[in-house]
Design a protein around this motif. Structure first.
Motif, PDB file in Angstrom:
ATOM      1  N   ILE A  40       0.815  -1.211   0.000  1.00  5.41           N
ATOM      2  CA  ILE A  40       0.000   0.000   0.000  1.00  5.41           C
ATOM      3  C   ILE A  40       0.850   1.262   0.000  1.00  5.41           C
ATOM      4  O   ILE A  40       0.429   2.294  -0.531  1.00  5.41           O
ATOM      5  CB  ILE A  40      -0.977   0.001   1.203  1.00  5.41           C
ATOM      6  N   GLY A  41       2.061   1.190   0.558  1.00  6.37           N
ATOM      7  CA  GLY A  41       2.932   2.362   0.561  1.00  6.37           C
ATOM      8  C   GLY A  41       3.329   2.777  -0.840  1.00  6.37           C
ATOM      9  O   GLY A  41       3.192   3.949  -1.235  1.00  6.37           O
ATOM     10  N   VAL A  42       3.802   1.820  -1.626  1.00  4.88           N
ATOM     11  CA  VAL A  42       4.195   2.109  -3.004  1.00  4.88           C
ATOM     12  C   VAL A  42       2.970   2.430  -3.853  1.00  4.88           C
ATOM     13  O   VAL A  42       2.976   3.376  -4.653  1.00  4.88           O
ATOM     14  CB  VAL A  42       4.983   0.927  -3.596  1.00  4.88           C
ATOM     15  N   ALA A  43       1.886   1.663  -3.675  1.00  9.82           N
ATOM     16  CA  ALA A  43       0.685   1.867  -4.488  1.00  9.82           C
ATOM     17  C   ALA A  43       0.108   3.270  -4.292  1.00  9.82           C
ATOM     18  O   ALA A  43      -0.297   3.928  -5.258  1.00  9.82           O
ATOM     19  CB  ALA A  43      -0.360   0.811  -4.146  1.00  9.82           C
ATOM     20  N   THR A  44       0.075   3.745  -3.050  1.00 12.28           N
ATOM     21  CA  THR A  44      -0.484   5.069  -2.778  1.00 12.28           C
ATOM     22  C   THR A  44       0.342   6.159  -3.454  1.00 12.28           C
ATOM     23  O   THR A  44      -0.198   7.097  -4.052  1.00 12.28           O
ATOM     24  CB  THR A  44      -0.562   5.323  -1.263  1.00 12.28           C
ATOM     25  N   ASN A  45       1.649   6.031  -3.376  1.00 11.50           N
ATOM     26  CA  ASN A  45       2.505   7.041  -4.003  1.00 11.50           C
ATOM     27  C   ASN A  45       2.431   6.987  -5.526  1.00 11.50           C
ATOM     28  O   ASN A  45       2.461   8.029  -6.188  1.00 11.50           O
ATOM     29  CB  ASN A  45       3.948   6.857  -3.515  1.00 11.50           C
ATOM     30  N   LEU A  46       2.318   5.803  -6.078  1.00  5.23           N
ATOM     31  CA  LEU A  46       2.150   5.701  -7.530  1.00  5.23           C
ATOM     32  C   LEU A  46       0.826   6.311  -7.968  1.00  5.23           C
ATOM     33  O   LEU A  46       0.744   6.973  -9.011  1.00  5.23           O
ATOM     34  CB  LEU A  46       2.229   4.235  -7.966  1.00  5.23           C
ATOM     35  N   MET A  47      -0.221   6.109  -7.186  1.00  7.89           N
ATOM     36  CA  MET A  47      -1.509   6.695  -7.536  1.00  7.89           C
ATOM     37  C   MET A  47      -1.445   8.226  -7.505  1.00  7.89           C
ATOM     38  O   MET A  47      -2.016   8.906  -8.365  1.00  7.89           O
ATOM     39  CB  MET A  47      -2.597   6.195  -6.593  1.00  7.89           C
ATOM     40  N   LEU A  48      -0.734   8.767  -6.520  1.00  8.82           N
ATOM     41  CA  LEU A  48      -0.561  10.214  -6.462  1.00  8.82           C
ATOM     42  C   LEU A  48       0.196  10.722  -7.686  1.00  8.82           C
ATOM     43  O   LEU A  48      -0.081  11.816  -8.203  1.00  8.82           O
ATOM     44  CB  LEU A  48       0.168  10.613  -5.181  1.00  8.82           C
ATOM     45  N   GLU A  49       1.140   9.932  -8.174  1.00  7.04           N
ATOM     46  CA  GLU A  49       1.870  10.304  -9.386  1.00  7.04           C
ATOM     47  C   GLU A  49       0.981  10.245 -10.632  1.00  7.04           C
ATOM     48  O   GLU A  49       1.054  11.111 -11.503  1.00  7.04           O
ATOM     49  CB  GLU A  49       3.056   9.363  -9.600  1.00  7.04           C
ATOM     50  N   GLU A  50       0.172   9.206 -10.709  1.00 10.64           N
ATOM     51  CA  GLU A  50      -0.575   8.931 -11.932  1.00 10.64           C
ATOM     52  C   GLU A  50      -1.870   9.718 -12.046  1.00 10.64           C
ATOM     53  O   GLU A  50      -2.332  10.001 -13.151  1.00 10.64           O
ATOM     54  CB  GLU A  50      -0.907   7.419 -12.009  1.00 10.64           C
ATOM     55  N   TYR A  51      -2.468  10.070 -10.900  1.00  5.16           N
ATOM     56  CA  TYR A  51      -3.797  10.681 -10.938  1.00  5.16           C
ATOM     57  C   TYR A  51      -3.765  12.081 -11.543  1.00  5.16           C
ATOM     58  O   TYR A  51      -2.957  12.922 -11.152  1.00  5.16           O
ATOM     59  CB  TYR A  51      -4.387  10.753  -9.531  1.00  5.16           C
ATOM     60  N   LYS A  52      -4.644  12.312 -12.483  1.00  7.29           N
ATOM     61  CA  LYS A  52      -4.815  13.642 -13.082  1.00  7.29           C
ATOM     62  C   LYS A  52      -6.124  14.233 -12.572  1.00  7.29           C
ATOM     63  O   LYS A  52      -7.167  13.566 -12.609  1.00  7.29           O
ATOM     64  CB  LYS A  52      -4.823  13.550 -14.606  1.00  7.29           C
ATOM     65  N   GLU A  53      -6.065  15.450 -12.084  1.00  8.63           N
ATOM     66  CA  GLU A  53      -7.236  16.077 -11.475  1.00  8.63           C
ATOM     67  C   GLU A  53      -8.444  16.035 -12.416  1.00  8.63           C
ATOM     68  O   GLU A  53      -8.338  16.328 -13.605  1.00  8.63           O
ATOM     69  CB  GLU A  53      -6.920  17.531 -11.109  1.00  8.63           C
ATOM     70  N   GLY A  54      -9.567  15.624 -11.834  1.00  6.97           N
ATOM     71  CA  GLY A  54     -10.798  15.557 -12.603  1.00  6.97           C
ATOM     72  C   GLY A  54     -11.050  14.223 -13.267  1.00  6.97           C
ATOM     73  O   GLY A  54     -12.103  14.019 -13.887  1.00  6.97           O
ATOM     74  N   THR A  55     -10.103  13.292 -13.150  1.00 10.00           N
ATOM     75  CA  THR A  55     -10.286  11.977 -13.761  1.00 10.00           C
ATOM     76  C   THR A  55     -11.281  11.170 -12.938  1.00 10.00           C
ATOM     77  O   THR A  55     -11.087  10.967 -11.738  1.00 10.00           O
ATOM     78  CB  THR A  55      -8.949  11.216 -13.845  1.00 10.00           C
TER      79      THR A  55
END
Length: 588
Positions: A40-55
């Motif tokens: 979950i540590g790596v997954a959460t940080n990757l999601m923060l990297e990948e997420y584009k606002e409004g998606t």
């Protein structure tokens, strides 16, 4: 075939899969793994990297992230894979865990994490065999009526027996039921919050993974010693005996006696005839075998055999159905069903459809009460007369929810919060944060825990356990808040390993430090505690990006009308505890 060996601590590969272009690439992310270890540590940080606002949750560029941890496939009970996504059910953080063979298969393929983006133009399944990733047309299996059958077919056409995992969706995921699940190796699931719906939107029917790589430890003697100690603690101390013996269904009689088992849409907290759907009765009359996830000695997956006639000429089919506490609550006590064979049939129907059983049970319970109160009519239900304990009507209702033949059933397929906003009955729609509740109504700890948990799950912080402690030894609300905070941080650390939470009392901070050290990763207990706190902050950063606000949390009146194990709750008390939690956490 040449078998490649790699050091456990050296695995930092992320496999990126793009369904739109049917392409993939691999990135080494040592920076993330050195700080967050995995899971979950790596997954959460990757999601923060990948997420584009409004998606949005079902937009093609909204990623799905599957991640294992440094202990996965290496130590006993470290069997879980975390899936991170944006939930189509409530729009919030989607976080789900599954066992089976998936974590082992990913690691033996050489990948710690898989990031899936894009959407295919037509149904596909993706096959990952070591360094080879292929995209295959899944049109012929897209409309199969059972998620379980998909696995049977793919096992015949794809190689990789033994170290292979097949995750797939059923009709509910294809049709956009917002609480559709992903079946993992038949008896495990990414259940809650609608990952199956996201797969369906991406036209991803299944993901198959197999690997032939080997893992080596830097100090094999020390590793074997630590592994043996952890194994003995798991199987010889009694810490996990409950999960092997009766499984979590042992909780049915206990919670019923404590008046903490949600019954008939939480109108009550105990049910007459409960002994018929108890773990003891299932074990004595229906249990045929226990199944373990890969690398686990517990055997917590309990399989019942159900004999069912299909003609009047004494011809029968036999079904193997996995059961546990949450499933018996959702389709048993909460629907007023106390016939064990009826519960098994209802579970089987949900499994084939590929839906989260807790959500389906709560949705059907709400619909039943709505009909009995006259707030909806049989015109809405297409003539179906839902009533407590009526297996036949519930079996048909499950079919209709998945088929969505009218507006009412379409609303039920979007969850109880959505349906209650349209048809009324919000005061007895038993959900928190847009997520249908699990099988506990035990007091402040449980209600607070579901409210503040990053995914509104009892598994975030075990608030019900705080109530159990308070029941035996009266305590203050502040201590309940402190318990929830400490437990949530500890579980974030465990979920970066990724250990099964059934072994949470085995993998103490001290034992996590030892287990990591023996595979070449040095951490102190204080560093692991800080890791859990850091992950919590990152999760709430994600939740805010997804639009979460405590002010939007609905607390249905039903929670305060029906007495809990520890007595009736007052809404003001819960609200004050939420504010205390926010202050201690530094949440604005």
């Amino acid at each position: 075939m040449t078998t490649e060996k790699y050091a456990i601590s050296g695995l930092t590969n992320v496999l990126y899969i793009d369904l739109s272009s049917q392409s993939y690439h691999i990135e080494e992310r040592r920076d993330l793994y050195e700080k967050y270890l995995g899971g979950i540590g790596v997954a959460t940080n990757l999601m923060l990297e990948e997420y584009k606002e409004g998606t949005g949750p079902l937009d093609p560029e909204m990623p799905v992230i599957l991640s294992t941890g440094p202990l996965s496939g290496v130590y006993p009970t470290c069997t879980k894979t975390v899936a991170l996504f944006r939930s189509p059910l409530n729009g919030e953080l989607g976080e789900s865990y599954a066992g089976g063979h998936l974590a082992m298969s990913m690691r033996y393929s050489g990948y710690e994490t898989i990031v899936i983006k894009g959407a295919s133009r037509y149904p596909v399944y993706v096959a990952v065999h070591d360094d080879r990733v292929t995209f295959r047309d899944a049109s012929s299996i897209w409309h199969l009526s059972s998620a379980i059958d998909v696995g049977k077919i793919l096992r015949e056409v794809e190689p990789g027996a033994g170290r292979r995992s097949i995750i797939r969706i059923g009709p509910a995921g294809e049709r956009g039921i917002t609480y559709a699940s992903v079946n993992v190796d038949t008896y495990r699931h990414f259940g809650r919050l609608g990952l199956g719906t996201v797969f369906g939107a991406k036209k991803l029917k299944a993901l198959l993974i197999s690997g032939n790589k080997e893992i080596k430890s830097p100090d094999h003697k020390a590793y074997r010693k630590a592994c043996s100690m952890l194994y003995d603690t798991i199987v010889k101390t009694g810490l996990t005996e409950k999960y092997h013996n009766l499984g979590t269904s042992e909780n049915i009689l206990v919670l019923n006696e404590l008046k903490g088992l949600p019954t008939r849409n939480l109108q009550e907290t105990s049910i007459e005839g409960v002994e018929n759907i108890s773990g003891e009765n299932f074990a004595e009359k229906y249990l045929i075998r226990r199944v373990s996830c890969a690398g686990c000695p517990i055997g917590c997956v309990h399989i019942a055999m159900l004999k069912r006639p299909f003609s009047k000429a004494h011809e029968y089919e036999t079904l193997n159905v996995s059961y546990d506490f949450e499933l018996i609550y959702a389709l048993g006590s909460n629907l007023g069903v106390t016939d064990p064979e009826a519960v098994l049939e209802l579970i089987d129907a949900c499994e084939k459809a590929g839906v989260d059983i807790i959500s389906m049970g709560v949705v059907l319970a709400w619909a039943t009460e709505m009909l009995l109160r006259g707030k909806i009519s049989t015109d809405d239900t297409l003539g179906l007369k839902l009533s407590w304990g009526d297996k036949a009507s519930y079996l048909r209702a499950i079919e209709l929810v998945v088929q969505a033949p009218n507006e009412f059933y379409s609303a039920l397929g979007k969850g109880v919060e959505y349906a209650s906003k349209i048809y009324g009955g919000e005061e007895f729609a038993i959900r928190i944060g847009g997520l249908e509740i699990p099988g506990y109504h035990t007091g402040l700890g449980n209600t607070l825990g579901l409210t503040v948990g990053s995914r509104h799950s009892h598994l975030d912080n075990a608030g019900y356990s705080a109530d159990q402690k308070a029941f035996n030894h009266p305590t203050t609300d502040e201590k309940i808040v402190d318990y929830i905070i400490n437990e949530e941080d500890r579980r974030n650390a465990l979920n970066s390993m990724v250990s099964c939470l059934f072994a949470r009392n085995v993998y103490t901070y001290e034992n996590m430090v030892l287990a990591l050290k023996c595979i070449g990763i040095d951490r102190t207990e204080a560093e692991l505690e800080d890791l859990g706190k850091d992950i919590f902050r990152k999760k709430y950063e994600l939740k805010k990006k997804f639009g979460f606000s405590f002010e939007d949390i609905a607390l249905p009146k039903r929670f305060f009308e029906t007495a809990t194990t520890t007595g009736k709750l007052e809404e003001d008390r819960v609200r004050k505890a939420i504010e205390m939690y926010k202050e201690k956490r530094g949440i604005l």
